[in-house]
Write an enzyme that holds these catalytic residues in place. Sequence first.
Site, short mmCIF file in Angstrom:
data_model
loop_
_atom_site.label_atom_id
_atom_site.label_comp_id
_atom_site.label_asym_id
_atom_site.label_seq_id
_atom_site.Cartn_x
_atom_site.Cartn_y
_atom_site.Cartn_z
N GLU A 1 -5.97 -7.64 -15.33
CA GLU A 1 -7.08 -7.49 -16.29
C GLU A 1 -7.91 -8.77 -16.45
OE1 GLU A 1 -4.26 -5.90 -16.64
OE2 GLU A 1 -4.86 -3.83 -16.98
N HIS B 1 -1.22 2.62 -25.96
CA HIS B 1 -2.30 3.28 -25.22
C HIS B 1 -3.25 4.01 -26.16
CE1 HIS B 1 0.64 2.59 -22.04
NE2 HIS B 1 -0.31 2.81 -21.15
#
Lengths: 667, 76
Positions: A402, A471
Amino acid sequence: MTEAVDDATLVQMFETMALVAATDDALRAAISAGSATLAYYSPRGQEAVAAGFAAALRPDDYLVTTYRGLHDQIAKGVPLRPLLAEMLGKAEGTGRGKGGPMHVSWPDVGLMLTTGVVGSGLPIAAGLAWAAARQGEGRVTVASFGDGATNIGAFHEAANLAAVWGLPVIFLCQNNGYGEHTAFADHLRVDHVAQRAAAYGMPGVTVDGNDPVAVHDAVSVAVARARAGEGPTLVEAVTYRLFGHVFGDRMTYVDPKELEAAWKREPVTRFRQTLVEWGLLSEADAAAIEERSATTAAATLAEVLELPEPGADEVLTDVVAPAGADATKRTARAATKVVVPDGSVEVSVRSAITLALDEALESDGRVVLLGEDISDSGVFGVTKGLAAKHGADRVRDTPISEQAIVGAAVGAALGGLRPVAEVMFMDFLGLCLDQLANHAAKLRYMSGGLTPVPMVLRTAVGGGLQVGAQHSQMLEAWLTHVPGLKVVVPSTPSDARGLMAACIADEDPCVFIEQVLLLSRKGVIDSTPIELGVADIKRPGADVTVVTYGRQVHQALAVADALTSKGVEVEVLDLRSLVPLDEAAVLESVGRTRRAVILHEAVVTGGFGAELAAGISEALFGRLVAPVLRVGALPAPLPYARGLERLALPGPERLLEALEWVMAYEG
Amino acid sequence: MLLRLPKIGMEMTEAVLAGWLVDDGATVVKGQALYEMETDKVTNEIESPAAGRLRRIAQEGMTYQVGDPLAEIDED
């Protein structure tokens, strides 16, 4: 291959080194005398590295460096006056005094970034290299960093990405023996940083960093490799930091014998002797160069000390692009090969985002996409078909990295592309927040407008899907709190398409939040362009305003319908973008209805609703007939079990309850 | 050249002039340690930014703010 360095270049390298040493000397004297008050990270001892690599570059090659970067900046050609003016916080500085010594940029000579965060420049360098490679100008990017930076994740993610993508980057480690106050041997278990290159399948070479010729030659080989499209190289230049970490560092952690030995290898004197021995300079020539450098540095610093500070109007200038800066780009539409559904066909939010990305890729060659698995449609199918249509080099898969994804997007934007990066879930922003909040958000401001970052970060939120607390989170408040970032949350297919187009056209970094539960919701597409910062009344009503965004808009509409039977007319105001915020629309609506309930999926505590409630109360205190209420998730990590998740998220019952309370309120 | 109390590191605002390392009126060379200053964090020796004759202004044991004049160096 590379050629031997010529005589003129040798002399020029000495001149560079002399100017760095003289400037360092002048700065340290000014700090000692109390006339300059800055935290100063002296590069003294590392002059040869900068002179060597800079002599191996073209003027248009990119450089990314760090807070110990004065030598790199001077060697790459940043003029001394704006450089010193920035270090001293003056209006004439490279960033108009808003960046400071750790944040110097000067794109005229390819200096695209000086970062104060160890290692963070490397993913950005990868992005610059990607942009340069796509633009086909043969530019390379040098990422300069210290040995300490090779222990941070950004180094590893950037090295791997650059290797996997074959990017024209030279990772130049200036191994000065210490990471802050920790000696090399105490922070690495390999003998040489260059050994780490093996882990990424790139060449690694160690050279004497106190010898500018050795550095020049090694960097030249790496540059040739990069320009030939053969990928990155890790060059380790072993040198020494003669004045410690920061000015005033007493170096008590250094063995005095080690320091004494290091001074005997001091590169400026050493190279001077070499050039005299080689007959390229007489002692008198060398002395004249050093004297001229000292005079230039001292005179420039003396002038700069007298310069004015930036005016008060600078404080809010360059946070984002001035209004209208992107107007010309937004008109660039006309996507010939993209079929836009007409008003009779319903499309999903997912398809609408795909459509906007497709249109942007079609109409603007600068647009590129990057992220995990995106060539294979991405985790939620948003990028389906785009790689096949536009090429896997424009819709580019990344490793699971990321920091590298967002950093490369920042660099690509600095290099003239319009990157749209995907971070699979918003919860993973924690992995790349430095790139987003410290770099994307701040580079325009800290450079006084020289280095804007026009990029989009797409990210999904899985709340309501029973995917657990890692999530599911709406973390928009993390982002709205950082000046320089724009934050967008669409609620309908039409808005999703229009807002994505606006984000890609925008001159600033935009985060585009895709709530997964919304992706299959359908609607018709209205092709009227949408500007960021323009809210939309999704349902007019006279009695109370629900200020909301994203999928909660639909919840608000359903509750509003239900309240009609009770004689309450609810107005539903969809913000669409949180930054910029359409404050006028919020105040107009609430000013009219005199009651407001804020609804968002995020946890109430410290959420964006608090900002809205405060703003409404400040502007409309006397006009309100009821307190402003906030409805959002309960203050817990989002639970997995279906019943608990429903309980934690703001359901229609809680909104209804809040609306009824506000309507019944009698003071 | 007027010598003021320098700022060492990010958070320093004041320091105690712990002691002079050269006599009043002495000739000093550039880089010579002139005085010791002491903050809550650290004691530092401050080097002379220039060569010349030093005239003391500040007193040992007193606390000074960053930017306060401590000494003057007559160059030449």
